[in-house]
Motif scaffolding. Structure first.
Motif, PDB file in Angstrom:
ATOM      1  N   ASP A  98      48.419 -31.304  87.109  1.00  0.00           N
ATOM      2  CA  ASP A  98      47.476 -32.258  87.707  1.00  0.00           C
ATOM      3  C   ASP A  98      48.202 -33.249  88.620  1.00  0.00           C
ATOM      4  O   ASP A  98      47.699 -33.604  89.687  1.00  0.00           O
ATOM      5  N   ARG A  99      49.383 -33.668  88.193  1.00  0.00           N
ATOM      6  CA  ARG A  99      50.166 -34.603  89.024  1.00  0.00           C
ATOM      7  C   ARG A  99      50.576 -33.943  90.337  1.00  0.00           C
ATOM      8  O   ARG A  99      50.493 -34.562  91.414  1.00  0.00           O
ATOM      9  N   LEU A 100      50.997 -32.686  90.263  1.00  0.00           N
ATOM     10  CA  LEU A 100      51.364 -31.975  91.491  1.00  0.00           C
ATOM     11  C   LEU A 100      50.155 -31.763  92.394  1.00  0.00           C
ATOM     12  O   LEU A 100      50.278 -31.798  93.623  1.00  0.00           O
ATOM     13  N   LEU A 101      49.000 -31.548  91.794  1.00  0.00           N
ATOM     14  CA  LEU A 101      47.773 -31.426  92.586  1.00  0.00           C
ATOM     15  C   LEU A 101      47.482 -32.721  93.340  1.00  0.00           C
ATOM     16  O   LEU A 101      47.100 -32.700  94.513  1.00  0.00           O
ATOM     17  N   GLN A 102      47.687 -33.856  92.673  1.00  0.00           N
ATOM     18  CA  GLN A 102      47.491 -35.159  93.329  1.00  0.00           C
ATOM     19  C   GLN A 102      48.470 -35.328  94.489  1.00  0.00           C
ATOM     20  O   GLN A 102      48.105 -35.791  95.571  1.00  0.00           O
ATOM     21  N   ILE A 103      49.714 -34.948  94.239  1.00  0.00           N
ATOM     22  CA  ILE A 103      50.745 -35.073  95.279  1.00  0.00           C
ATOM     23  C   ILE A 103      50.408 -34.170  96.463  1.00  0.00           C
ATOM     24  O   ILE A 103      50.534 -34.572  97.627  1.00  0.00           O
ATOM     25  N   ALA A 104      49.976 -32.949  96.163  1.00  0.00           N
ATOM     26  CA  ALA A 104      49.615 -32.022  97.240  1.00  0.00           C
ATOM     27  C   ALA A 104      48.452 -32.564  98.061  1.00  0.00           C
ATOM     28  O   ALA A 104      48.479 -32.539  99.299  1.00  0.00           O
ATOM     29  N   GLY A 167      43.273 -23.207  86.818  1.00  0.00           N
ATOM     30  CA  GLY A 167      42.073 -23.463  87.619  1.00  0.00           C
ATOM     31  C   GLY A 167      42.108 -22.723  88.942  1.00  0.00           C
ATOM     32  O   GLY A 167      42.407 -21.533  88.994  1.00  0.00           O
ATOM     33  N   ASN A 168      41.858 -23.452  90.036  1.00  0.00           N
ATOM     34  CA  ASN A 168      41.817 -22.849  91.368  1.00  0.00           C
ATOM     35  C   ASN A 168      43.180 -22.764  92.045  1.00  0.00           C
ATOM     36  O   ASN A 168      43.265 -22.332  93.194  1.00  0.00           O
ATOM     37  N   VAL A 169      44.217 -23.192  91.349  1.00  0.00           N
ATOM     38  CA  VAL A 169      45.561 -23.141  91.938  1.00  0.00           C
ATOM     39  C   VAL A 169      46.052 -21.695  91.925  1.00  0.00           C
ATOM     40  O   VAL A 169      46.104 -21.065  90.865  1.00  0.00           O
ATOM     41  N   PRO A 170      46.420 -21.140  93.086  1.00  0.00           N
ATOM     42  CA  PRO A 170      46.946 -19.770  93.100  1.00  0.00           C
ATOM     43  C   PRO A 170      48.199 -19.668  92.229  1.00  0.00           C
ATOM     44  O   PRO A 170      49.103 -20.504  92.326  1.00  0.00           O
ATOM     45  N   LYS A 171      48.237 -18.657  91.392  1.00  0.00           N
ATOM     46  CA  LYS A 171      49.375 -18.502  90.479  1.00  0.00           C
ATOM     47  C   LYS A 171      49.773 -17.041  90.395  1.00  0.00           C
ATOM     48  O   LYS A 171      48.918 -16.156  90.303  1.00  0.00           O
ATOM     49  N   VAL A 172      51.070 -16.796  90.449  1.00  0.00           N
ATOM     50  CA  VAL A 172      51.604 -15.449  90.244  1.00  0.00           C
ATOM     51  C   VAL A 172      52.512 -15.506  89.022  1.00  0.00           C
ATOM     52  O   VAL A 172      53.272 -16.456  88.841  1.00  0.00           O
ATOM     53  N   VAL A 173      52.398 -14.508  88.161  1.00  0.00           N
ATOM     54  CA  VAL A 173      53.239 -14.415  86.968  1.00  0.00           C
ATOM     55  C   VAL A 173      54.284 -13.331  87.201  1.00  0.00           C
ATOM     56  O   VAL A 173      53.945 -12.210  87.577  1.00  0.00           O
ATOM     57  N   VAL A 174      55.539 -13.690  86.982  1.00  0.00           N
ATOM     58  CA  VAL A 174      56.657 -12.792  87.250  1.00  0.00           C
ATOM     59  C   VAL A 174      57.369 -12.466  85.942  1.00  0.00           C
ATOM     60  O   VAL A 174      57.716 -13.376  85.181  1.00  0.00           O
TER      61      VAL A 174
END
Length: 201
Positions: A98-104, A167-174
């Motif tokens: 959530d903090r990174l979302l705010q920063i973005a 949520g809506n944040v694009p995520k890739v799992v490696v």
């Protein structure tokens, strides 16, 4: 964020690494930053510098929170300069995302998550204990688990909170234990990032 794209420049990107110690997260983060020629902000670099404070009696939890605060500030500064960044931290709690979302949002940037999740627990355990045994000094760090039992205790303390929905944040799992070369992992991650952002390699 369509407005920023319409200005003719690319939109900065926060590539947020996620994963437990020993999962290959930092190796992948460094390779991504090197390939993309963008700054790498590593929480461990900040936390490593707090040893004297911890020895002076400052609590580990406070120093950990301070370390996160420092990397959030550093990321914000890079975005203000129009630079994309790789942020290497466990991202173990939804509040961190959530903090990174705010920063973005405040920096007019896009956020993507790259999670390192080893499918082969035995290999993960071997890597962690190799590091703890000093075989990989570059990865050794006094505040991270150095034995599998310490890793198990850390996972127990999380009580499942690390498996949150992005949520809506694009995520890739490696899967970093799949026997795929690092440069191949980097290529696949970069291709994923390009499909969700304007970042160019």
């Amino acid at each position: 964020m369509a407005d920023e794209e319409g200005k003719g420049g690319s939109v900065p990107v926060i590539i947020a690494m996620k994963g437990h110690p020993g999962t290959g997260k930092t190796t992948l983060a460094r390779s991504l930053a090197s390939t993309l020629k963008i700054p790498l902000i590593d929480k461990d670099d900040v936390r490593d510098s707090t040893l004297t404070l911890q020895e002076a009696g400052v609590s580990s939890s406070l120093l950990n929170d301070m370390s996160y605060g420092a990397i959030w500030q550093l990321a914000s500064t890079q975005l203000r300069l129009g630079l994309s960044v790789v942020v290497d931290s466990p991202l173990s709690r939804r509040a961190h995302l959530d903090r990174l979302l705010q920063i973005a949002t405040s920096g007019g940037a896009r956020l993507v998550v790259v999670e390192c999740r080893p499918a082969d627990e035995d290999e993960w355990r071997r890597r962690l204990e190799r590091r703890g045994g000093g075989e990989d000094e570059d990865e050794a760090s006094w505040h991270k688990p150095s034995t599998w039992r310490e890793m198990e205790r850390l996972l127990e303390s999380y009580d499942g909170c690390t498996d949150y929905d992005a949520g809506n944040v694009p995520k890739v799992v490696v899967d970093t234990t799949a026997g795929v070369a690092v440069h191949e992992l980097v290529y696949s991650v970069v291709e994923f990032i390009k499909t969700h952002t304007t970042l160019q390699s």
